[in-house]
Write an enzyme that holds these catalytic residues in place. Structure first.
Site, PDB file in Angstrom:
ATOM      1  N   SER A   1      -6.173   3.723   4.144  1.00  0.00           N
ATOM      2  CA  SER A   1      -5.751   2.784   3.021  1.00  0.00           C
ATOM      3  C   SER A   1      -6.799   2.080   2.195  1.00  0.00           C
ATOM      4  O   SER A   1      -6.680   0.691   2.012  1.00  0.00           O
ATOM      5  CB  SER A   1      -4.605   1.556   3.811  1.00  0.00           C
ATOM      6  OG  SER A   1      -3.799   1.163   2.795  1.00  0.00           O
TER       7      SER A   1
ATOM      8  N   LYS B   1      -0.017   3.970  -2.682  1.00  0.00           N
ATOM      9  CA  LYS B   1      -0.626   4.900  -2.531  1.00  0.00           C
ATOM     10  C   LYS B   1      -0.369   6.313  -2.516  1.00  0.00           C
ATOM     11  O   LYS B   1      -1.039   7.305  -2.701  1.00  0.00           O
ATOM     12  CB  LYS B   1      -1.817   4.611  -1.332  1.00  0.00           C
ATOM     13  CG  LYS B   1      -2.826   3.091  -1.603  1.00  0.00           C
ATOM     14  CD  LYS B   1      -3.446   2.816  -0.443  1.00  0.00           C
ATOM     15  CE  LYS B   1      -4.156   1.356  -1.111  1.00  0.00           C
ATOM     16  NZ  LYS B   1      -4.611   0.479   0.170  1.00  0.00           N
TER      17      LYS B   1
ATOM     18  N   LYS C   1       2.892   5.840   6.261  1.00  0.00           N
ATOM     19  CA  LYS C   1       1.971   5.284   5.321  1.00  0.00           C
ATOM     20  C   LYS C   1       2.435   3.712   5.734  1.00  0.00           C
ATOM     21  O   LYS C   1       3.930   3.393   5.657  1.00  0.00           O
ATOM     22  CB  LYS C   1       1.889   5.481   4.127  1.00  0.00           C
ATOM     23  CG  LYS C   1       0.959   4.673   3.228  1.00  0.00           C
ATOM     24  CD  LYS C   1      -0.521   5.032   3.409  1.00  0.00           C
ATOM     25  CE  LYS C   1      -1.377   4.019   2.881  1.00  0.00           C
ATOM     26  NZ  LYS C   1      -1.414   2.744   3.706  1.00  0.00           N
TER      27      LYS C   1
ATOM     28  N   SER D   1       0.851  -1.252   0.100  1.00  0.00           N
ATOM     29  CA  SER D   1      -0.052  -0.090   0.182  1.00  0.00           C
ATOM     30  C   SER D   1       0.872   1.394  -0.001  1.00  0.00           C
ATOM     31  O   SER D   1       0.227   2.567  -0.011  1.00  0.00           O
ATOM     32  CB  SER D   1      -1.014   0.044   1.104  1.00  0.00           C
ATOM     33  OG  SER D   1      -2.197  -0.784   0.996  1.00  0.00           O
TER      34      SER D   1
END
Length: 402
Positions: free
Chosen positions: A128, A76, A235, A73
Protein backbone atom coordinates in the site's frame (compact mmCIF):
# COMPACT_ATOMS: atom_id res chain seq x y z
CA UNK A 1 -75.65 -38.62 11.78
CA UNK A 2 -75.90 -34.92 10.84
CA UNK A 3 -76.89 -32.83 7.85
CA UNK A 4 -74.59 -31.30 5.19
CA UNK A 5 -76.01 -29.18 2.29
CA UNK A 6 -79.43 -30.61 2.95
CA UNK A 7 -78.53 -34.31 3.25
CA UNK A 8 -77.58 -36.71 6.01
CA UNK A 9 -74.01 -37.93 5.55
CA UNK A 10 -72.06 -40.19 7.90
CA UNK A 11 -69.25 -38.47 9.80
CA UNK A 12 -66.62 -40.54 7.97
CA UNK A 13 -67.92 -39.34 4.60
CA UNK A 14 -67.89 -35.72 5.79
CA UNK A 15 -64.30 -35.99 7.00
CA UNK A 16 -63.26 -37.63 3.73
CA UNK A 17 -64.74 -34.78 1.69
CA UNK A 18 -63.06 -32.16 3.88
CA UNK A 19 -59.74 -33.98 3.63
CA UNK A 20 -59.94 -34.00 -0.17
CA UNK A 21 -60.71 -30.26 -0.28
CA UNK A 22 -57.88 -29.38 2.13
CA UNK A 23 -55.44 -31.52 0.15
CA UNK A 24 -56.32 -29.73 -3.07
CA UNK A 25 -55.85 -26.30 -1.49
CA UNK A 26 -52.58 -27.42 0.07
CA UNK A 27 -51.20 -28.60 -3.27
CA UNK A 28 -52.48 -25.51 -5.06
CA UNK A 29 -50.90 -22.94 -2.72
CA UNK A 30 -47.80 -24.79 -1.53
CA UNK A 31 -45.73 -24.13 -4.64
CA UNK A 32 -46.19 -20.37 -4.31
CA UNK A 33 -45.00 -20.45 -0.70
CA UNK A 34 -41.91 -22.50 -1.54
CA UNK A 35 -41.04 -20.21 -4.44
CA UNK A 36 -41.01 -17.22 -2.10
CA UNK A 37 -38.41 -18.63 0.29
CA UNK A 38 -35.10 -16.72 0.20
CA UNK A 39 -31.92 -17.18 2.24
CA UNK A 40 -31.41 -15.03 5.31
CA UNK A 41 -29.15 -12.09 4.51
CA UNK A 42 -26.18 -11.28 6.76
CA UNK A 43 -26.35 -8.48 9.31
CA UNK A 44 -23.65 -6.01 8.25
CA UNK A 45 -22.34 -3.32 10.61
CA UNK A 46 -20.17 -1.44 8.08
CA UNK A 47 -21.89 1.69 6.78
CA UNK A 48 -21.87 0.41 3.19
CA UNK A 49 -21.25 -2.99 1.65
CA UNK A 50 -21.81 -5.04 -1.46
CA UNK A 51 -21.29 -8.64 -2.56
CA UNK A 52 -21.22 -9.48 -6.25
CA UNK A 53 -20.60 -12.50 -8.43
CA UNK A 54 -17.11 -11.88 -9.75
CA UNK A 55 -17.91 -13.46 -13.12
CA UNK A 56 -21.33 -12.07 -14.03
CA UNK A 57 -21.46 -9.01 -11.79
CA UNK A 58 -24.80 -10.02 -10.29
CA UNK A 59 -25.40 -8.26 -6.97
CA UNK A 60 -25.99 -10.85 -4.24
CA UNK A 61 -26.17 -8.41 -1.32
CA UNK A 62 -25.99 -4.65 -0.92
CA UNK A 63 -26.25 -2.02 1.77
CA UNK A 64 -25.91 1.68 0.91
CA UNK A 65 -24.01 0.49 -2.15
CA UNK A 66 -24.47 3.76 -4.07
CA UNK A 67 -23.60 6.12 -1.23
CA UNK A 68 -20.55 8.24 -2.08
CA UNK A 69 -17.84 7.67 0.51
CA UNK A 70 -14.10 7.90 1.16
CA UNK A 71 -12.36 4.70 -0.06
CA UNK A 72 -8.89 5.34 1.43
CA UNK A 73 -6.31 2.97 -0.08
CA UNK A 74 -8.90 0.99 -2.04
CA UNK A 75 -8.20 3.76 -4.58
CA UNK A 76 -5.01 1.87 -5.43
CA UNK A 77 -6.99 -0.90 -7.16
CA UNK A 78 -8.03 1.63 -9.81
CA UNK A 79 -4.51 3.12 -10.03
CA UNK A 80 -2.99 -0.34 -10.48
CA UNK A 81 -5.25 -1.58 -13.29
CA UNK A 82 -4.99 1.78 -15.08
CA UNK A 83 -1.18 1.57 -14.90
CA UNK A 84 -1.11 -2.04 -16.11
CA UNK A 85 -3.29 -1.26 -19.12
CA UNK A 86 -1.77 2.10 -20.03
CA UNK A 87 1.90 1.66 -19.22
CA UNK A 88 4.81 -0.61 -20.08
CA UNK A 89 5.55 -2.76 -17.04
CA UNK A 90 9.26 -2.88 -17.93
CA UNK A 91 9.59 0.91 -18.07
CA UNK A 92 12.19 2.36 -15.70
CA UNK A 93 10.69 5.04 -13.48
CA UNK A 94 12.77 7.74 -11.78
CA UNK A 95 11.36 8.61 -8.34
CA UNK A 96 10.69 12.32 -7.76
CA UNK A 97 11.02 14.44 -4.63
CA UNK A 98 7.22 14.70 -4.59
CA UNK A 99 6.89 10.90 -4.44
CA UNK A 100 9.61 10.59 -1.82
CA UNK A 101 7.94 13.03 0.58
CA UNK A 102 4.32 11.79 0.44
CA UNK A 103 2.80 11.02 3.83
CA UNK A 104 1.27 7.76 5.01
CA UNK A 105 2.19 4.17 4.18
CA UNK A 106 5.27 3.89 1.97
CA UNK A 107 7.74 1.47 0.42
CA UNK A 108 10.46 4.01 1.24
CA UNK A 109 11.47 5.06 -2.25
CA UNK A 110 14.39 7.48 -2.48
CA UNK A 111 14.46 10.57 -4.67
CA UNK A 112 16.28 9.68 -7.89
CA UNK A 113 15.82 5.93 -7.34
CA UNK A 114 15.17 3.99 -10.54
CA UNK A 115 12.65 1.19 -10.43
CA UNK A 116 10.41 -0.66 -12.90
CA UNK A 117 6.76 0.24 -13.28
CA UNK A 118 5.78 -3.34 -12.38
CA UNK A 119 7.75 -3.13 -9.14
CA UNK A 120 5.96 0.09 -8.25
CA UNK A 121 2.56 -1.56 -8.85
CA UNK A 122 3.62 -4.42 -6.57
CA UNK A 123 4.63 -1.95 -3.86
CA UNK A 124 1.34 -0.10 -4.40
CA UNK A 125 -0.92 -3.15 -3.96
CA UNK A 126 1.03 -5.40 -1.59
CA UNK A 127 2.43 -2.84 0.86
CA UNK A 128 0.00 0.00 0.00
CA UNK A 129 2.83 2.40 -0.83
CA UNK A 130 1.59 5.96 -1.29
CA UNK A 131 5.00 6.92 -2.66
CA UNK A 132 4.64 4.22 -5.31
CA UNK A 133 1.26 5.72 -6.28
CA UNK A 134 2.75 9.19 -6.83
CA UNK A 135 5.65 7.76 -8.84
CA UNK A 136 3.24 5.81 -11.06
CA UNK A 137 1.03 8.84 -11.65
CA UNK A 138 3.92 11.13 -12.58
CA UNK A 139 5.47 8.54 -14.89
CA UNK A 140 2.25 7.82 -16.79
CA UNK A 141 0.82 11.34 -17.14
CA UNK A 142 3.54 13.77 -16.11
CA UNK A 143 1.80 15.02 -12.97
CA UNK A 144 -0.72 13.90 -10.38
CA UNK A 145 -3.21 16.46 -11.69
CA UNK A 146 -3.09 15.13 -15.25
CA UNK A 147 -3.09 11.57 -13.99
CA UNK A 148 -6.40 11.93 -12.13
CA UNK A 149 -8.02 13.50 -15.19
CA UNK A 150 -6.99 10.47 -17.24
CA UNK A 151 -7.90 8.03 -14.47
CA UNK A 152 -11.42 9.45 -14.00
CA UNK A 153 -12.03 9.35 -17.75
CA UNK A 154 -10.81 5.74 -17.81
CA UNK A 155 -13.16 4.78 -14.95
CA UNK A 156 -16.14 6.48 -16.57
CA UNK A 157 -15.46 4.52 -19.76
CA UNK A 158 -15.60 1.33 -17.68
CA UNK A 159 -19.05 2.25 -16.39
CA UNK A 160 -18.25 3.72 -12.96
CA UNK A 161 -20.81 6.47 -12.59
CA UNK A 162 -20.25 7.70 -9.02
CA UNK A 163 -16.48 7.89 -8.70
CA UNK A 164 -14.24 10.94 -8.62
CA UNK A 165 -10.61 10.53 -7.59
CA UNK A 166 -8.23 13.43 -6.97
CA UNK A 167 -5.10 11.40 -6.16
CA UNK A 168 -3.66 7.93 -6.93
CA UNK A 169 -3.46 6.65 -3.34
CA UNK A 170 -6.61 7.60 -1.37
CA UNK A 171 -5.33 10.09 1.19
CA UNK A 172 -8.14 12.36 2.32
CA UNK A 173 -9.61 14.99 0.07
CA UNK A 174 -13.27 16.06 0.39
CA UNK A 175 -13.89 15.40 -3.31
CA UNK A 176 -12.14 12.02 -3.40
CA UNK A 177 -15.26 9.82 -3.40
CA UNK A 178 -16.60 6.55 -4.72
CA UNK A 179 -19.18 3.88 -3.84
CA UNK A 180 -19.15 0.26 -2.78
CA UNK A 181 -20.75 -0.65 -6.11
CA UNK A 182 -18.11 1.16 -8.18
CA UNK A 183 -15.30 -0.43 -6.17
CA UNK A 184 -16.79 -3.88 -6.77
CA UNK A 185 -17.09 -3.17 -10.50
CA UNK A 186 -13.51 -1.95 -10.92
CA UNK A 187 -12.23 -4.95 -8.94
CA UNK A 188 -14.30 -7.31 -11.08
CA UNK A 189 -12.84 -5.72 -14.20
CA UNK A 190 -9.28 -5.75 -12.86
CA UNK A 191 -9.45 -9.43 -11.84
CA UNK A 192 -9.79 -10.37 -15.52
CA UNK A 193 -6.23 -9.13 -16.05
CA UNK A 194 -3.57 -11.76 -15.37
CA UNK A 195 -0.92 -9.29 -14.17
CA UNK A 196 -3.29 -7.58 -11.78
CA UNK A 197 -4.70 -10.85 -10.46
CA UNK A 198 -1.22 -12.18 -9.70
CA UNK A 199 -0.13 -9.05 -7.82
CA UNK A 200 -3.49 -8.68 -6.04
CA UNK A 201 -3.13 -12.22 -4.71
CA UNK A 202 0.51 -11.83 -3.55
CA UNK A 203 0.92 -12.56 0.16
CA UNK A 204 4.58 -11.62 0.54
CA UNK A 205 7.32 -10.25 -1.66
CA UNK A 206 11.07 -9.64 -1.34
CA UNK A 207 11.80 -5.95 -1.72
CA UNK A 208 15.29 -4.75 -2.54
CA UNK A 209 15.12 -0.98 -2.62
CA UNK A 210 17.82 1.65 -2.58
CA UNK A 211 17.32 2.30 1.11
CA UNK A 212 15.22 -0.66 2.23
CA UNK A 213 15.88 -4.40 1.77
CA UNK A 214 13.08 -6.39 3.35
CA UNK A 215 10.09 -8.63 2.76
CA UNK A 216 6.77 -6.84 2.32
CA UNK A 217 3.51 -8.52 3.27
CA UNK A 218 -0.07 -7.98 2.28
CA UNK A 219 -2.02 -6.06 4.90
CA UNK A 220 -5.18 -8.12 4.28
CA UNK A 221 -5.57 -10.51 7.21
CA UNK A 222 -7.78 -13.03 5.41
CA UNK A 223 -4.81 -13.72 3.13
CA UNK A 224 -2.35 -14.43 5.96
CA UNK A 225 -3.15 -14.20 9.68
CA UNK A 226 -6.77 -15.33 9.39
CA UNK A 227 -6.78 -17.36 6.14
CA UNK A 228 -10.14 -17.76 4.45
CA UNK A 229 -10.74 -20.73 2.15
CA UNK A 230 -10.61 -19.73 -1.49
CA UNK A 231 -9.20 -16.22 -1.00
CA UNK A 232 -7.70 -14.89 -4.25
CA UNK A 233 -6.80 -11.33 -3.33
CA UNK A 234 -7.60 -8.31 -1.25
CA UNK A 235 -6.86 -4.70 -0.41
CA UNK A 236 -7.20 -2.77 2.82
CA UNK A 237 -7.65 0.91 3.50
CA UNK A 238 -7.85 3.32 6.39
CA UNK A 239 -7.89 7.03 7.06
CA UNK A 240 -9.74 8.76 9.88
CA UNK A 241 -12.43 10.01 7.50
CA UNK A 242 -13.07 6.63 5.85
CA UNK A 243 -12.97 4.17 8.72
CA UNK A 244 -11.77 0.65 7.87
CA UNK A 245 -12.34 -0.27 4.22
CA UNK A 246 -11.85 -3.67 2.59
CA UNK A 247 -12.08 -5.27 -0.84
CA UNK A 248 -11.87 -9.06 -0.89
CA UNK A 249 -11.99 -11.62 -3.69
CA UNK A 250 -12.53 -15.35 -3.20
CA UNK A 251 -13.32 -18.38 -5.37
CA UNK A 252 -14.65 -21.83 -4.59
CA UNK A 253 -15.39 -24.14 -7.48
CA UNK A 254 -17.16 -22.19 -10.21
CA UNK A 255 -18.35 -19.40 -7.91
CA UNK A 256 -16.20 -16.26 -7.61
CA UNK A 257 -17.17 -13.50 -5.19
CA UNK A 258 -16.09 -9.92 -4.58
CA UNK A 259 -16.97 -8.29 -1.25
CA UNK A 260 -16.61 -4.60 -0.42
CA UNK A 261 -17.12 -3.06 3.02
CA UNK A 262 -16.78 0.67 3.75
CA UNK A 263 -16.50 2.63 6.98
CA UNK A 264 -16.39 -0.14 9.56
CA UNK A 265 -15.69 1.31 13.03
CA UNK A 266 -13.05 -1.31 13.84
CA UNK A 267 -10.84 -3.75 11.99
CA UNK A 268 -12.52 -6.73 13.66
CA UNK A 269 -15.94 -5.57 12.48
CA UNK A 270 -14.67 -5.04 8.91
CA UNK A 271 -13.30 -8.59 8.72
CA UNK A 272 -16.35 -10.07 10.45
CA UNK A 273 -18.62 -8.35 7.92
CA UNK A 274 -16.46 -9.56 5.05
CA UNK A 275 -16.46 -13.18 6.23
CA UNK A 276 -20.24 -13.04 6.74
CA UNK A 277 -20.69 -11.74 3.20
CA UNK A 278 -18.47 -14.41 1.66
CA UNK A 279 -20.06 -17.19 3.73
CA UNK A 280 -23.49 -15.96 2.67
CA UNK A 281 -22.47 -16.10 -0.98
CA UNK A 282 -20.82 -19.51 -0.90
CA UNK A 283 -23.55 -21.10 1.24
CA UNK A 284 -26.54 -19.81 -0.70
CA UNK A 285 -25.58 -19.38 -4.36
CA UNK A 286 -24.45 -21.67 -7.15
CA UNK A 287 -23.35 -21.28 -10.75
CA UNK A 288 -25.56 -22.73 -13.48
CA UNK A 289 -25.00 -22.80 -17.22
CA UNK A 290 -26.76 -23.08 -20.55
CA UNK A 291 -24.89 -25.40 -22.88
CA UNK A 292 -23.42 -24.07 -26.09
CA UNK A 293 -25.41 -24.40 -29.30
CA UNK A 294 -28.99 -24.06 -28.10
CA UNK A 295 -31.43 -22.57 -30.57
CA UNK A 296 -34.12 -20.13 -29.43
CA UNK A 297 -37.08 -18.99 -31.53
CA UNK A 298 -39.20 -15.85 -31.41
CA UNK A 299 -41.47 -14.36 -34.09
CA UNK A 300 -40.23 -16.98 -36.59
CA UNK A 301 -36.62 -15.85 -36.07
CA UNK A 302 -33.98 -18.17 -34.67
CA UNK A 303 -31.14 -17.19 -32.35
CA UNK A 304 -28.26 -19.28 -31.08
CA UNK A 305 -25.76 -19.10 -28.23
CA UNK A 306 -22.29 -19.83 -29.54
CA UNK A 307 -20.75 -19.92 -26.06
CA UNK A 308 -21.60 -21.56 -22.75
CA UNK A 309 -23.71 -19.07 -20.79
CA UNK A 310 -23.17 -19.02 -17.03
CA UNK A 311 -25.23 -17.33 -14.35
CA UNK A 312 -25.52 -17.37 -10.58
CA UNK A 313 -28.70 -18.25 -8.68
CA UNK A 314 -29.64 -18.77 -5.05
CA UNK A 315 -30.36 -22.30 -3.89
CA UNK A 316 -34.11 -21.52 -3.61
CA UNK A 317 -34.46 -19.56 -6.83
CA UNK A 318 -36.46 -20.66 -9.87
CA UNK A 319 -35.25 -19.33 -13.20
CA UNK A 320 -37.41 -18.59 -16.25
CA UNK A 321 -36.01 -17.99 -19.73
CA UNK A 322 -37.49 -15.32 -21.96
CA UNK A 323 -36.41 -14.32 -25.47
CA UNK A 324 -36.99 -10.67 -26.34
CA UNK A 325 -37.18 -9.13 -29.77
CA UNK A 326 -33.66 -8.72 -31.04
CA UNK A 327 -32.44 -12.00 -29.58
CA UNK A 328 -31.72 -11.02 -25.97
CA UNK A 329 -32.07 -13.97 -23.61
CA UNK A 330 -33.34 -12.78 -20.23
CA UNK A 331 -33.21 -14.96 -17.13
CA UNK A 332 -35.78 -13.96 -14.52
CA UNK A 333 -36.64 -15.28 -11.09
CA UNK A 334 -40.13 -15.71 -9.64
CA UNK A 335 -40.17 -12.02 -8.65
CA UNK A 336 -39.53 -11.11 -12.29
CA UNK A 337 -36.09 -9.69 -11.43
CA UNK A 338 -33.68 -10.00 -14.35
CA UNK A 339 -30.66 -11.85 -12.96
CA UNK A 340 -28.78 -12.19 -16.26
CA UNK A 341 -28.98 -11.08 -19.88
CA UNK A 342 -27.24 -12.54 -22.90
CA UNK A 343 -27.20 -11.25 -26.45
CA UNK A 344 -27.69 -14.21 -28.76
CA UNK A 345 -26.62 -14.35 -32.40
CA UNK A 346 -29.07 -14.77 -35.24
CA UNK A 347 -28.95 -18.32 -36.53
CA UNK A 348 -28.10 -18.44 -40.24
CA UNK A 349 -27.05 -22.05 -40.80
CA UNK A 350 -29.31 -24.85 -39.59
CA UNK A 351 -27.58 -27.46 -37.48
CA UNK A 352 -29.45 -30.73 -36.88
CA UNK A 353 -27.39 -31.34 -33.74
CA UNK A 354 -28.50 -28.09 -32.14
CA UNK A 355 -31.00 -28.41 -29.30
CA UNK A 356 -34.11 -26.41 -30.16
CA UNK A 357 -36.00 -24.45 -27.57
CA UNK A 358 -39.31 -23.48 -29.21
CA UNK A 359 -40.88 -21.87 -26.17
CA UNK A 360 -39.42 -20.01 -23.26
CA UNK A 361 -39.52 -21.53 -19.84
CA UNK A 362 -41.86 -18.75 -18.80
CA UNK A 363 -44.52 -20.14 -21.15
CA UNK A 364 -43.97 -23.62 -19.77
CA UNK A 365 -44.44 -22.35 -16.23
CA UNK A 366 -47.63 -20.56 -17.23
CA UNK A 367 -48.93 -23.75 -18.85
CA UNK A 368 -48.22 -25.65 -15.64
CA UNK A 369 -50.15 -23.08 -13.61
CA UNK A 370 -53.10 -23.28 -16.04
CA UNK A 371 -53.08 -27.08 -15.74
CA UNK A 372 -53.07 -26.83 -11.94
CA UNK A 373 -56.00 -24.42 -12.00
CA UNK A 374 -57.90 -26.73 -14.36
CA UNK A 375 -57.22 -29.73 -12.13
CA UNK A 376 -58.41 -27.75 -9.11
CA UNK A 377 -61.77 -26.92 -10.70
CA UNK A 378 -62.22 -30.46 -12.07
CA UNK A 379 -61.78 -31.84 -8.57
CA UNK A 380 -64.32 -29.38 -7.19
CA UNK A 381 -66.85 -30.41 -9.85
CA UNK A 382 -66.17 -34.07 -9.04
CA UNK A 383 -66.84 -33.43 -5.35
CA UNK A 384 -70.07 -31.59 -6.11
CA UNK A 385 -71.25 -34.44 -8.38
CA UNK A 386 -70.38 -36.94 -5.64
CA UNK A 387 -72.37 -34.96 -3.10
CA UNK A 388 -75.30 -34.68 -5.55
CA UNK A 389 -75.35 -38.47 -6.05
CA UNK A 390 -75.33 -38.97 -2.30
CA UNK A 391 -78.21 -36.50 -1.99
CA UNK A 392 -80.28 -38.32 -4.64
CA UNK A 393 -79.70 -41.70 -3.01
CA UNK A 394 -80.61 -40.32 0.36
CA UNK A 395 -83.74 -38.68 -1.05
CA UNK A 396 -84.90 -41.92 -2.68
CA UNK A 397 -84.29 -43.75 0.55
CA UNK A 398 -86.50 -41.24 2.37
CA UNK A 399 -89.24 -41.57 -0.32
CA UNK A 400 -89.28 -45.37 0.00
CA UNK A 401 -89.73 -45.11 3.76
CA UNK A 402 -92.69 -42.75 3.33
Amino acid sequence: MWRFIGIDIPLVMKLLVLLIILSIFSIFFNNKVIGAVSPDEPLITSEAAILIDGNTGRVLYEKNSDKKMQPASLTKIATAIYAIENGNLEDIVTVSHNARDVEGTRVYLEEGEKITLKRLIEGLLVNSGNDAGIAIAEHLDGSVEDFVISLNRYLKDLGLQNTNFVNPHGLYHPEHLTTARDLALITQYAMKNNEFREIFGTKELSWNGESWDTTIYTHHKLMREQPYEGITGGKTGYIDESGITLVTAATRGDLSLIAVTLNAPTEDIAYHDTVDLLDYGFNNFTVESISQGQLFEINNEEYINNDILTYTISNNENIHKLITKGGVLELKNDSQDVIAQFQLEKNITWNDNVEILKESKDNAINDQRINKNLMFFVMLIFILILLRILFIKNHKKVDSID
